[in-house]
Scaffold this active site. Structure first.
Site, PDB file in Angstrom:
ATOM      1  CE1 TYR A 101      -7.084  20.436  -1.686  1.00  0.00           C
ATOM      2  CE2 TYR A 101      -7.910  22.612  -2.545  1.00  0.00           C
ATOM      3  CZ  TYR A 101      -7.293  21.903  -1.904  1.00  0.00           C
ATOM      4  OH  TYR A 101      -6.378  22.710  -0.943  1.00  0.00           O
ATOM      5  CE  LYS A 114      -8.062  21.564   1.808  1.00  0.00           C
ATOM      6  NZ  LYS A 114      -7.390  21.711   2.898  1.00  0.00           N
TER       7      LYS A 114
END
Length: 243
Positions: A158, A162
């Site tokens: 993640y 991001k």
């Protein structure tokens, strides 16, 4: 912050990805409430239809799994055709969230997270940006995360996606300066959505309790502020936390 007047987005169109629930659904509601014609893109066709019924005839559904590159290409072509070449506002919100130590994260999960969180937003921007540039107006809103700057254990996939998404936003902001097309990054802290149901953060050490998280509506309010700012103002980056 000046209150946004009713109908502030009348005559404008928007595409919201990941629109079937949570942050995406809240953003779609807020944009539609202020007059925008909204295309709702997500995997769940039934949830999209229910939301479109709620929001009224100026919304339409685009069922699509953004992890599927060919399906995404077809979906964006459909949106462009329905919106005279493309929307005035693009909100790249769809995301995948995997929590696991790096050595327990499969290559397949890592790859899929990058596909959904980074490659798909790039593909959508790449398809819609030429029309925005030709018009000399438009707005690309990227929904980031606290994880686009901070690093947390269990966030290998993640955080990588991001951080990459924030870098993509920074490149877009540099390339679009002076074109009339704006690029904004809205990065919330933890938001109380259904993605936490299986994780149960209230009973996990080090996690923010759900009662202390932001609401999806708070993120939608921030997006509305960004897209209704005066044309001469670009909100480069908006970082959100629970007060």
């Amino acid at each position: 912050m000046t209150p946004v007047r009713d109908g502030a987005l009348a005559g404008r169109s928007a595409l919201v990805t990941g629109a079937s629930r949570g942050i995406g659904a809240a953003i779609a509601r807020e944009l539609a409430r202020h007059g925008a014609r909204v295309a709702l893109l997500a995997r769940s066709e039934s949830a999209l239809r229910a939301l479109a019924t709620e929001l009224g005839p100026d919304t339409f559904t685009v069922p699509c799994d953004v992890a599927d590159a060919q399906a995404t290409e077809r979906a964006i072509a459909m949106v462009a055709d329905a919106m005279d070449g493309g929307p005035d506002i693009l909100v790249n919100n769809a995301g995948a969230f995997v929590i696991a130590p790096a050595h327990e994260t499969s290559v397949a999960d890592f790859r899929e997270t990058l596909e959904v969180n980074l490659t798909a937003p790039f593909a959508i921007v790449r398809a819609l940006l030429p029309t925005m540039r030709q018009r000399g107006r438009g707005h690309v809103v990227t929904i980031g995360s606290i994880a686009d700057r901070a690093v947390f254990s269990g966030n290998a996939a993640y955080a990588a996606s991001k951080h990459g998404l924030r870098a993509l936003h920074e490149v877009l902001r540099a390339e679009l300066r002076g074109t009339g097309v704006r690029a904004s990054l809205v990065s919330p802290g933890p938001v109380d959505t259904a993605l936490w149901d299986e994780i149960d953060p209230d009973n996990q050490p080090g996690f923010t309790p759900r009662a202390e998280m932001l609401s999806p509506d708070a993120v939608a309010d921030a997006v509305l502020y960004v897209v209704t700012a005066p044309a001469a103002l670009n909100v480069d980056e908006l970082r959100l936390s629970r007060s």
